[in-house]
Design a protein around this motif. Structure first.
Motif, PDB file in Angstrom:
ATOM      1  N   CYS A  12       0.809  -1.234   0.000  1.00  0.00           N
ATOM      2  CA  CYS A  12       0.000   0.000   0.000  1.00  0.00           C
ATOM      3  C   CYS A  12       0.836   1.275   0.000  1.00  0.00           C
ATOM      4  N   PHE A  13       2.126   1.159   0.303  1.00  0.00           N
ATOM      5  CA  PHE A  13       3.026   2.318   0.414  1.00  0.00           C
ATOM      6  C   PHE A  13       2.625   3.281   1.533  1.00  0.00           C
ATOM      7  N   GLY A  14       1.790   2.799   2.460  1.00  0.00           N
ATOM      8  CA  GLY A  14       1.421   3.620   3.614  1.00  0.00           C
ATOM      9  C   GLY A  14       2.648   4.011   4.432  1.00  0.00           C
TER      10      GLY A  14
ATOM     11  N   GLY B 212       0.718 -12.756  -7.989  1.00  0.00           N
ATOM     12  CA  GLY B 212       1.675 -12.643  -6.891  1.00  0.00           C
ATOM     13  C   GLY B 212       1.608 -11.332  -6.128  1.00  0.00           C
ATOM     14  N   SER B 213       0.789 -10.397  -6.590  1.00  0.00           N
ATOM     15  CA  SER B 213       0.660  -9.138  -5.846  1.00  0.00           C
ATOM     16  C   SER B 213      -0.230  -9.371  -4.642  1.00  0.00           C
ATOM     17  N   PRO B 214       0.143  -8.773  -3.503  1.00  0.00           N
ATOM     18  CA  PRO B 214      -0.707  -8.954  -2.318  1.00  0.00           C
ATOM     19  C   PRO B 214      -1.950  -8.066  -2.342  1.00  0.00           C
TER      20      PRO B 214
ATOM     21  N   LYS C 188      -6.978  -4.605  -8.152  1.00  0.00           N
ATOM     22  CA  LYS C 188      -6.131  -3.465  -7.783  1.00  0.00           C
ATOM     23  C   LYS C 188      -4.693  -3.539  -8.288  1.00  0.00           C
ATOM     24  N   SER C 189      -4.259  -4.703  -8.728  1.00  0.00           N
ATOM     25  CA  SER C 189      -2.823  -4.795  -9.017  1.00  0.00           C
ATOM     26  C   SER C 189      -2.485  -4.820 -10.505  1.00  0.00           C
ATOM     27  N   VAL C 190      -1.302  -4.316 -10.792  1.00  0.00           N
ATOM     28  CA  VAL C 190      -0.760  -4.369 -12.142  1.00  0.00           C
ATOM     29  C   VAL C 190      -0.534  -5.836 -12.524  1.00  0.00           C
ATOM     30  N   SER C 191      -0.065  -6.611 -11.561  1.00  0.00           N
ATOM     31  CA  SER C 191       0.182  -8.038 -11.818  1.00  0.00           C
ATOM     32  C   SER C 191      -1.071  -8.721 -12.354  1.00  0.00           C
ATOM     33  N   GLU C 192      -2.191  -8.421 -11.719  1.00  0.00           N
ATOM     34  CA  GLU C 192      -3.440  -9.053 -12.158  1.00  0.00           C
ATOM     35  C   GLU C 192      -3.843  -8.548 -13.542  1.00  0.00           C
TER      36      GLU C 192
ATOM     37  N   PHE D 214       3.830 -11.201 -11.004  1.00  0.00           N
ATOM     38  CA  PHE D 214       4.156 -10.667  -9.672  1.00  0.00           C
ATOM     39  C   PHE D 214       4.832  -9.302  -9.745  1.00  0.00           C
ATOM     40  N   PRO D 215       4.731  -8.548  -8.649  1.00  0.00           N
ATOM     41  CA  PRO D 215       5.489  -7.298  -8.549  1.00  0.00           C
ATOM     42  C   PRO D 215       6.863  -7.592  -7.954  1.00  0.00           C
ATOM     43  N   LEU D 216       7.839  -6.814  -8.331  1.00  0.00           N
ATOM     44  CA  LEU D 216       9.173  -6.965  -7.744  1.00  0.00           C
ATOM     45  C   LEU D 216       9.159  -6.369  -6.339  1.00  0.00           C
ATOM     46  N   TYR D 217       9.575  -7.140  -5.366  1.00  0.00           N
ATOM     47  CA  TYR D 217       9.653  -6.675  -3.982  1.00  0.00           C
ATOM     48  C   TYR D 217      11.078  -6.841  -3.476  1.00  0.00           C
ATOM     49  N   VAL D 218      11.732  -5.745  -3.180  1.00  0.00           N
ATOM     50  CA  VAL D 218      13.103  -5.755  -2.675  1.00  0.00           C
ATOM     51  C   VAL D 218      13.983  -6.683  -3.538  1.00  0.00           C
TER      52      VAL D 218
ATOM     53  N   ASN E 224       6.708  -7.204 -12.804  1.00  0.00           N
ATOM     54  CA  ASN E 224       6.642  -5.751 -13.008  1.00  0.00           C
ATOM     55  C   ASN E 224       7.248  -5.056 -11.810  1.00  0.00           C
ATOM     56  N   SER E 225       7.988  -3.981 -12.096  1.00  0.00           N
ATOM     57  CA  SER E 225       8.710  -3.308 -11.018  1.00  0.00           C
ATOM     58  C   SER E 225       8.372  -1.827 -10.984  1.00  0.00           C
ATOM     59  N   GLY E 226       8.633  -1.218  -9.842  1.00  0.00           N
ATOM     60  CA  GLY E 226       8.345   0.205  -9.684  1.00  0.00           C
ATOM     61  C   GLY E 226       9.414   1.094 -10.293  1.00  0.00           C
TER      62      GLY E 226
ATOM     63  N   GLN F 280      15.459  -3.978 -16.116  1.00  0.00           N
ATOM     64  CA  GLN F 280      16.572  -4.851 -15.694  1.00  0.00           C
ATOM     65  C   GLN F 280      16.584  -5.131 -14.189  1.00  0.00           C
ATOM     66  N   HIS F 281      15.873  -4.308 -13.411  1.00  0.00           N
ATOM     67  CA  HIS F 281      15.797  -4.573 -11.975  1.00  0.00           C
ATOM     68  C   HIS F 281      15.209  -5.967 -11.698  1.00  0.00           C
ATOM     69  N   ASN F 282      14.427  -6.461 -12.641  1.00  0.00           N
ATOM     70  CA  ASN F 282      13.743  -7.751 -12.436  1.00  0.00           C
ATOM     71  C   ASN F 282      14.624  -8.971 -12.706  1.00  0.00           C
TER      72      ASN F 282
ATOM     73  N   MET G 238       8.592   0.577 -14.688  1.00  0.00           N
ATOM     74  CA  MET G 238       7.564   1.632 -14.646  1.00  0.00           C
ATOM     75  C   MET G 238       6.176   1.126 -14.279  1.00  0.00           C
ATOM     76  N   GLY G 239       6.130   0.106 -13.446  1.00  0.00           N
ATOM     77  CA  GLY G 239       4.827  -0.420 -13.026  1.00  0.00           C
ATOM     78  C   GLY G 239       3.964   0.658 -12.378  1.00  0.00           C
ATOM     79  N   GLY G 240       4.631   1.665 -11.787  1.00  0.00           N
ATOM     80  CA  GLY G 240       3.891   2.736 -11.131  1.00  0.00           C
ATOM     81  C   GLY G 240       3.057   3.581 -12.089  1.00  0.00           C
TER      82      GLY G 240
HETATM   83  C1  LIG Z   1       7.621  -3.951  -0.255  1.00  0.00           C
HETATM   84  C2  LIG Z   1       7.863  -3.452  -1.644  1.00  0.00           C
HETATM   85  C3  LIG Z   1       9.109  -3.610  -2.224  1.00  0.00           C
HETATM   86  C4  LIG Z   1       9.366  -3.164  -3.508  1.00  0.00           C
HETATM   87  N1  LIG Z   1      10.611  -3.334  -4.054  1.00  0.00           N
HETATM   88  C5  LIG Z   1      10.867  -2.927  -5.311  1.00  0.00           C
HETATM   89  C6  LIG Z   1      12.167  -3.109  -5.879  1.00  0.00           C
HETATM   90  O1  LIG Z   1      13.080  -3.649  -5.256  1.00  0.00           O
HETATM   91  N2  LIG Z   1      12.381  -2.656  -7.136  1.00  0.00           N
HETATM   92  C7  LIG Z   1      11.383  -2.066  -7.871  1.00  0.00           C
HETATM   93  O2  LIG Z   1      11.642  -1.677  -9.006  1.00  0.00           O
HETATM   94  N3  LIG Z   1      10.146  -1.895  -7.362  1.00  0.00           N
HETATM   95  C8  LIG Z   1       9.865  -2.312  -6.099  1.00  0.00           C
HETATM   96  N4  LIG Z   1       8.609  -2.145  -5.571  1.00  0.00           N
HETATM   97  C9  LIG Z   1       7.561  -1.517  -6.394  1.00  0.00           C
HETATM   98  C10 LIG Z   1       6.583  -2.510  -7.035  1.00  0.00           C
HETATM   99  O3  LIG Z   1       7.247  -3.504  -7.723  1.00  0.00           O
HETATM  100  C11 LIG Z   1       5.663  -1.763  -7.985  1.00  0.00           C
HETATM  101  O4  LIG Z   1       4.943  -0.804  -7.283  1.00  0.00           O
HETATM  102  C12 LIG Z   1       4.718  -2.666  -8.767  1.00  0.00           C
HETATM  103  O5  LIG Z   1       4.267  -1.968  -9.881  1.00  0.00           O
HETATM  104  C13 LIG Z   1       3.523  -3.148  -7.956  1.00  0.00           C
HETATM  105  O6  LIG Z   1       2.791  -4.081  -8.743  1.00  0.00           O
HETATM  106  P1  LIG Z   1       1.377  -4.678  -8.319  1.00  0.00           P
HETATM  107  O7  LIG Z   1       0.357  -3.605  -8.581  1.00  0.00           O
HETATM  108  O8  LIG Z   1       1.171  -5.846  -9.227  1.00  0.00           O
HETATM  109  O9  LIG Z   1       1.420  -5.055  -6.896  1.00  0.00           O
HETATM  110  C14 LIG Z   1       8.325  -2.549  -4.271  1.00  0.00           C
HETATM  111  C15 LIG Z   1       7.077  -2.370  -3.676  1.00  0.00           C
HETATM  112  C16 LIG Z   1       6.839  -2.802  -2.387  1.00  0.00           C
HETATM  113  C17 LIG Z   1       5.481  -2.596  -1.785  1.00  0.00           C
END
Ligand SMILES: Cc1cc2nc3c(=O)[nH]c(=O)nc-3n(C[C@H](O)[C@H](O)[C@H](O)COP(=O)(O)O)c2cc1C
Lengths: 191, 224
Positions: A50-52, B13-15, B20-24, B73-77, B107-109, B114-116, B142-144
């Motif tokens: 949620c980025f809260g 894989g998005s929580p 609501k998610s890009v992944s979906e 899935f979204p990229l997380y850390v 997908n990554s933020g 290449q972050h993926n 640019m998932g954002g």
């Molecule tokens: C806990 C957390 C960790 C994240 N880590 C990364 C990261 O390491 N690199 C990146 O590019 N984006 C990162 N993001 C951003 C997400 O990958 C991005 O917002 C994505 O588009 C979310 O996709 P979703 O809507 O399918 O959940 C992170 C987001 C969260 C909440």
């Protein structure tokens, strides 16, 4: 100096906790105040994405559970150790559940590092990072992925130094100690 | 139509909540296209499924019954979200269907796809450990800039993504791997990088203002 071991070893592999104990012993022998967190015993809900922690309660996750305290401990340490069974090259879910909840430690704002976009720092100083991956058997590709992941995380989380090492399940205590000591030396924690 | 060998499972894989998610949005687009080609499908939200024994059982049953698994899935850390790793740990301990295949969409933020890369390698190792044939992955930066809306409704910017996904579907229904051209198109920036980070930084301020914490964005609540 303070160290925090994030032990991400799962339920089924508790015999590997001895590796965590060796790391703790080694650090304590260097006079580091060391805490060993067994993450599987700590209930931590998954991040909800949620980025809260960035835009609602900056620096604090909206979910009020033990992850807040773990996050506080991470930034309050001079060294953190990720201890994890190497899981498809990466971290176990036990370790990852804590890390996903810790992104409030960095700023949402973007910056460039080595020509690539990352987030800015929130805190002036983040701890050094030592990754200790436990492998069942030698597997070059998994080891490569693990080391790359530690390096990438260190960029993202602004860790002031990082090193990764691999230990094997069947290694003796002495062998494990040597590997960990080499990692700590690389970080300048051990001379 | 539900012919033998044509069952696809989407693992989201998005929580985030459904819708609501890009992944979906990305995964559902692929699933709909495959349905139109006569494939039967199922979609499972990983985080929700791991919350109960029934959900976990349904997840594993779904995997066992599938010929093609698509994990989005979204990229997380720099890696996969914890619940996705948990699901992988469970799946790898199980026997998948013979000749079952795995394709992933990451997908990554951050703007650079290449972050993926590390997460992709992890998925590949997972496939290997689970007896699934790895048929490739698409990575998007640019998932954002995207949302959970149906992909077709997200404007002209997503043209490249749709083209990449269409190419991937064509290949997957023919039993082939995700083509390089699809990977290349998916990795292309949606907008210039500087524009993405400028809009992104503005967005964080706007959101913080909405929550009344505009001046607290740089707070250090855990400062020693
Ligand atoms: C806990 C957390 C960790 C994240 N880590 C990364 C990261 O390491 N690199 C990146 O590019 N984006 C990162 N993001 C951003 C997400 O990958 C991005 O917002 C994505 O588009 C979310 O996709 P979703 O809507 O399918 O959940 C992170 C987001 C969260 C909440």
């Amino acid at each position: 100096m303070k160290a925090l071991v994030l032990n991400g070893i799962g339920d089924r592999a508790q015999h590997l906790d001895r590796i965590g104990e060796r790391i703790v012993q080694e650090l304590r022998s260097l006079r580091w105040k060391t805490e060993n967190l067994i993450l599987r015993d700590i209930e931590i809900a998954p991040c909800m994405g949620c980025f809260g922690c960035w835009v609602q309660t900056p620096g604090v996750c909206l979910i009020d559970d033990a992850a807040r305290e773990v996050t506080r401990k991470i930034i309050g340490s001079d060294l953190i150790v990720y201890l994890t069974p190497i899981t498809f090259g990466g971290y176990s879910s036990e370790l990852k559940k804590a890390l996903d909840r810790s992104i409030g430690l960095i700023s949402p704002f973007f910056t460039k590092i080595n020509g690539e976009v990352h987030h800015r720092k929130r805190y002036a100083q983040a701890p050094k990072l030592l990754g200790v991956g436990v492998a069942h058997e030698p597997d070059e590709e998994s080891a490569r992925i693990f080391k790359t992941l530690i390096g990438r995380n260190a960029i993202n989380m602004h860790n002031s130094a990082d090193a990764a090492c691999i230990v094997y399940e069947d290694q003796s205590a002495t062998e494990i100690e040597e590997v960990v000591q080499a990692g700590l030396s690389e970080l300048g924690v051990r001379s | 139509m539900n012919s033998e060998g044509n069952r696809v499972l989407l693992l989201v894989g998005s929580p985030k909540a459904p819708g609501k998610s890009v992944s979906e949005a990305l995964g559902s687009y692929v699933i709909e296209k495959m349905e139109a080609r006569g494939w039967s499908s199922e979609s499972i939200f990983i985080r929700a499924s791991l919350q109960s024994d029934e959900g976990r059982a349904a997840l594993l049953e779904g995997v066992k019954a599938s010929d093609l698994i698509i994990l989005s899935f979204p990229l997380y850390v720099d890696s996969l979200p914890a619940p996705v790793i948990r699901a992988m740990e469970l799946i790898s301990a199980l026997c998948c269907k013979k000749n079952a295949r795995l394709a992933v969409i990451a997908n990554s933020g951050f703007p650079e796809a290449q972050h993926n890369k590390v997460a992709m390698s992890i998925c590949q190792r997972f496939a290997h450990a689970s007896g699934l044939e790895w048929v490739g992955g698409l990575a998007l930066g640019m998932g954002g800039a995207l949302s959970g809306q149906r992909l077709e409704e997200q404007g002209g910017m997503v043209g490249k993504i749709i083209k990449a996904l269409d190419l991937a579907v064509d290949a997957l229904v023919n039993g082939e791997s995700v083509p390089d051209e699809a990977i290349r198109l998916m990795a292309k920036p949606l907008i210039p990088g500087w524009m993405y980070t400028t809009i992104g930084n503005f967005g964080w301020r706007r959101e913080a203002k909405r929550h009344g914490v505009r001046k607290k964005l740089g707070d250090r609540p855990y400062q020693r």
